[in-house]
Design an enzyme around this catalytic site. Structure first.
Site, PDB file in Angstrom:
ATOM      1  N   CYS A   1     -13.421 -41.735 -27.339  1.00 15.58           N
ATOM      2  CA  CYS A   1     -12.461 -42.843 -27.312  1.00 15.58           C
ATOM      3  C   CYS A   1     -12.180 -43.358 -25.902  1.00 15.58           C
ATOM      4  O   CYS A   1     -11.646 -44.449 -25.738  1.00 15.58           O
ATOM      5  CB  CYS A   1     -11.170 -42.426 -28.009  1.00 15.58           C
ATOM      6  SG  CYS A   1     -11.468 -42.063 -29.744  1.00 15.58           S
TER       7      CYS A   1
ATOM      8  N   HIS B   1      -6.086 -47.685 -25.988  1.00 14.72           N
ATOM      9  CA  HIS B   1      -6.944 -47.255 -27.090  1.00 14.72           C
ATOM     10  C   HIS B   1      -6.081 -47.146 -28.353  1.00 14.72           C
ATOM     11  O   HIS B   1      -4.931 -46.716 -28.292  1.00 14.72           O
ATOM     12  CB  HIS B   1      -7.554 -45.895 -26.740  1.00 14.72           C
ATOM     13  CG  HIS B   1      -8.222 -45.227 -27.897  1.00 14.72           C
ATOM     14  ND1 HIS B   1      -9.217 -45.833 -28.621  1.00 14.72           N
ATOM     15  CD2 HIS B   1      -8.007 -44.009 -28.474  1.00 14.72           C
ATOM     16  CE1 HIS B   1      -9.605 -45.014 -29.577  1.00 14.72           C
ATOM     17  NE2 HIS B   1      -8.880 -43.911 -29.528  1.00 14.72           N
TER      18      HIS B   1
ATOM     19  N   ASN C   1      -9.030 -46.748 -35.918  1.00 20.81           N
ATOM     20  CA  ASN C   1      -9.610 -46.272 -34.665  1.00 20.81           C
ATOM     21  C   ASN C   1     -11.120 -46.502 -34.699  1.00 20.81           C
ATOM     22  O   ASN C   1     -11.836 -45.820 -35.428  1.00 20.81           O
ATOM     23  CB  ASN C   1      -9.277 -44.778 -34.504  1.00 20.81           C
ATOM     24  CG  ASN C   1      -9.786 -44.197 -33.194  1.00 20.81           C
ATOM     25  OD1 ASN C   1     -10.554 -44.840 -32.480  1.00 20.81           O
ATOM     26  ND2 ASN C   1      -9.371 -42.980 -32.895  1.00 20.81           N
TER      27      ASN C   1
HETATM   28  O1  UT7 Z   1      -8.764 -41.231 -30.431  1.00 17.07           O
HETATM   29  C1  UT7 Z   1      -8.397 -39.911 -30.261  1.00 17.07           C
HETATM   30  C2  UT7 Z   1      -8.592 -39.286 -31.550  1.00 17.07           C
HETATM   31  N1  UT7 Z   1      -7.582 -39.052 -32.451  1.00 17.07           N
HETATM   32  C3  UT7 Z   1      -6.235 -39.140 -32.334  1.00 17.07           C
HETATM   33  O2  UT7 Z   1      -5.675 -39.503 -31.347  1.00 17.07           O
HETATM   34  C4  UT7 Z   1      -5.446 -38.677 -33.527  1.00 17.07           C
HETATM   35  C5  UT7 Z   1      -4.287 -37.799 -33.143  1.00 17.07           C
HETATM   36  N2  UT7 Z   1      -3.573 -37.261 -34.282  1.00 17.07           N
HETATM   37  C6  UT7 Z   1      -2.921 -38.011 -35.192  1.00 17.07           C
HETATM   38  O3  UT7 Z   1      -2.950 -39.225 -35.151  1.00 17.07           O
HETATM   39  C7  UT7 Z   1      -2.085 -37.313 -36.222  1.00 17.07           C
HETATM   40  O4  UT7 Z   1      -2.020 -35.938 -35.904  1.00 17.07           O
HETATM   41  C8  UT7 Z   1      -2.599 -37.488 -37.688  1.00 17.07           C
HETATM   42  C9  UT7 Z   1      -2.345 -38.905 -38.142  1.00 17.07           C
HETATM   43  C10 UT7 Z   1      -4.060 -37.130 -37.777  1.00 17.07           C
HETATM   44  C11 UT7 Z   1      -1.810 -36.565 -38.608  1.00 17.07           C
HETATM   45  O5  UT7 Z   1      -0.428 -36.858 -38.525  1.00 17.07           O
HETATM   46  P1  UT7 Z   1       0.621 -35.678 -38.303  1.00 17.07           P
HETATM   47  O6  UT7 Z   1       1.940 -36.303 -38.303  1.00 17.07           O
HETATM   48  O7  UT7 Z   1       0.205 -34.937 -37.061  1.00 17.07           O
HETATM   49  O8  UT7 Z   1       0.417 -34.818 -39.586  1.00 17.07           O
HETATM   50  P2  UT7 Z   1       0.090 -33.260 -39.697  1.00 17.07           P
HETATM   51  O9  UT7 Z   1      -1.324 -33.015 -39.375  1.00 17.07           O
HETATM   52  O10 UT7 Z   1       1.159 -32.481 -38.982  1.00 17.07           O
HETATM   53  O11 UT7 Z   1       0.300 -33.044 -41.239  1.00 17.07           O
HETATM   54  C12 UT7 Z   1       1.595 -33.148 -41.841  1.00 17.07           C
HETATM   55  C13 UT7 Z   1       1.403 -33.012 -43.336  1.00 17.07           C
HETATM   56  C14 UT7 Z   1       0.558 -31.808 -43.729  1.00 17.07           C
HETATM   57  O12 UT7 Z   1       1.077 -31.274 -44.943  1.00 17.07           O
HETATM   58  P3  UT7 Z   1       2.002 -29.965 -44.926  1.00 17.07           P
HETATM   59  O13 UT7 Z   1       1.155 -28.894 -44.304  1.00 17.07           O
HETATM   60  O14 UT7 Z   1       3.180 -30.326 -44.099  1.00 17.07           O
HETATM   61  O15 UT7 Z   1       2.289 -29.750 -46.355  1.00 17.07           O
HETATM   62  C15 UT7 Z   1      -0.789 -32.431 -44.020  1.00 17.07           C
HETATM   63  O16 UT7 Z   1      -1.548 -31.686 -44.938  1.00 17.07           O
HETATM   64  O17 UT7 Z   1       0.746 -34.177 -43.841  1.00 17.07           O
HETATM   65  C16 UT7 Z   1      -0.387 -33.761 -44.612  1.00 17.07           C
HETATM   66  N3  UT7 Z   1      -1.410 -34.795 -44.508  1.00 17.07           N
HETATM   67  C17 UT7 Z   1      -1.435 -35.855 -45.300  1.00 17.07           C
HETATM   68  N4  UT7 Z   1      -0.637 -36.262 -46.301  1.00 17.07           N
HETATM   69  C18 UT7 Z   1      -0.932 -37.401 -46.918  1.00 17.07           C
HETATM   70  C19 UT7 Z   1      -2.446 -34.847 -43.625  1.00 17.07           C
HETATM   71  N5  UT7 Z   1      -3.147 -35.967 -43.866  1.00 17.07           N
HETATM   72  C20 UT7 Z   1      -2.544 -36.608 -44.891  1.00 17.07           C
HETATM   73  C21 UT7 Z   1      -2.818 -37.798 -45.584  1.00 17.07           C
HETATM   74  N6  UT7 Z   1      -1.979 -38.163 -46.585  1.00 17.07           N
HETATM   75  N7  UT7 Z   1      -3.848 -38.607 -45.265  1.00 17.07           N
END
Ligand code: UT7
Length: 329
Positions: free
Chosen positions: A113, A254, A284
């Site tokens: 990225c 980005h 992204n």
């Molecule tokens: O370009 C550089 C590359 N990438 C990035 O910069 C991405 C950086 N990370 C992020 O943008 C975020 O971490 C995500 C959008 C990927 C995830 O958001 P989050 O707020 O960090 O969620 P999390 O991983 O802490 O997950 C929270 C909950 C989990 O459930 P439990 O364990 O609390 O029951 C996940 O299983 O949300 C769940 N979850 C979802 N729920 C519905 C994860 N993905 C999804 C989904 N829909 N698509």
């Protein structure tokens, strides 16, 4: 030492659309969750017969057409991508041939990225060395080819697209490239990666069965690092160039997550009306986010000649980049 300026920009996004409602049918997710946690509503997806070089060529041709640059006058082509058509030859070679850039050398640059900003930094220095007059930087990624549409934590994030900027020598002391701050922190390598398909783990029936040819991400780790480092890199480039956040006309970050962008802008002290956010439409697109967002800023009249533009990115690696440019057209 001659200066470097950006003189043209071209973009391409494929017409195919992947909406949050489509994703609701593929994995256990909801439109509300995706919008709330990422800010993304739709992404563009390339048709099956379109590869990264195809999008890169269209973006390159659009950039060259913008100011009537003859492709044969290009000195170098840098293609910033993590989804090359194939491991080799480099996508830059495929693009060079297709656009008729008979006098150019070039290479692919892999910094995920942060790729486009590493490309812009490299192009600026090639031009400022005096050895190159015109360098075309292309950010292009067909992320849909390496995304696991069974993994809800990643498949909601990414889309396909391409963008190109032409970097040329300044004339008579015109302003352009002002400075950069780039970093690599390889200790974060395992948090965002595609495990198989390289020399460590070549393709085999087992790697395919284990779905190892797809992007794997520890989202929380990447999120925390991105919020901290986007801010730090911006701060450092402002310090190096002696510019204050108040002087920045536009921040073009980005586009990985709306919350990362908002947190970065707040930490630097740049109000959101001076930040370009178009992640809602494209998700992204890895190497393409910055030229796509810049193209949108130009189209909306939010970026004009003389404006001070701060670009920033964090990506897999980890890679970190920030560039400060005075916009030249
Ligand atoms: O370009 C550089 C590359 N990438 C990035 O910069 C991405 C950086 N990370 C992020 O943008 C975020 O971490 C995500 C959008 C990927 C995830 O958001 P989050 O707020 O960090 O969620 P999390 O991983 O802490 O997950 C929270 C909950 C989990 O459930 P439990 O364990 O609390 O029951 C996940 O299983 O949300 C769940 N979850 C979802 N729920 C519905 C994860 N993905 C999804 C989904 N829909 N698509």
């Amino acid at each position: 030492m001659p200066g470097a300026k950006i003189t043209a920009l071209g973009t391409y996004t494929p017409p195919g659309m992947l909406t949050n409602q489509d994703l609701e049918r593929l994995v256990e997710t909801t439109n509300d969750w995706i919008i709330d946690r990422t800010g993304i509503s739709t992404r563009r997806i390339a048709a099956p017969d379109m590869a990264t070089s195809d999008m890169a060529v269209l973006a390159a041709q659009a950039a060259l057409a913008q100011n009537g640059t003859d492709p044969a006058s290009l000195d170098a082509i840098l293609v910033c991508t993590v989804t090359p058509d194939m491991n080799f030859p480099a996508t830059a070679c495929l693009v060079q041939h297709r656009i008729g850039a008979a006098g150019a050398w070039g290479f692919d640059l892999m910094a995920a990225c942060s790729g486009f900003l590493y490309g812009l930094t490299t192009a600026a220095h090639l031009v400022m060395s005096g050895s190159h007059k015109k360098v075309l930087v292309i950010g292009a990624d067909t992320m849909s080819r390496i995304i696991d549409y069974k993994d809800r934590s990643t498949c909601i994030l990414f889309g396909d697209g391409a963008g190109a900027m032409l970097v040329e020598q300044c004339e008579n002391g015109e302003p352009g490239f002002l400075g950069f701050h780039n970093e690599v922190d390889g200790s974060g390598g395992s948090y965002l990666m595609m495990p198989a398909g390289g020399s460590r783990m070549p393709a085999s029936v087992a790697t395919i069965e284990q779905r190892l040819h797809y992007v794997k991400q520890d989202g929380q780790q990447v999120f925390k690092y991105a919020v901290r480092k986007m801010h730090e890199a911006c701060q450092k480039v402002l310090e190096k160039t002696g510019v204050s956040a108040n002087d920045v006309t536009l921040m073009i970050p980005h586009q990985a997550n709306r919350r990362i962008i908002e947190a970065t802008a707040a930490r630097i002290g740049i109000p959101l009306d001076r930040v370009i956010i178009n992640i809602g439409k494209f998700g992204n697109t890895t190497g393409a986010t910055i030229p796509l967002a810049t193209g949108e800023a130009l189209a909306e009249g939010r970026l004009k000649k003389g404006d001070l533009v701060l670009f920033s990115a964090v990506g897999a690696g980890f890679t970190v980049g920030a560039n400060l440019w005075r916009w030249s057209y």
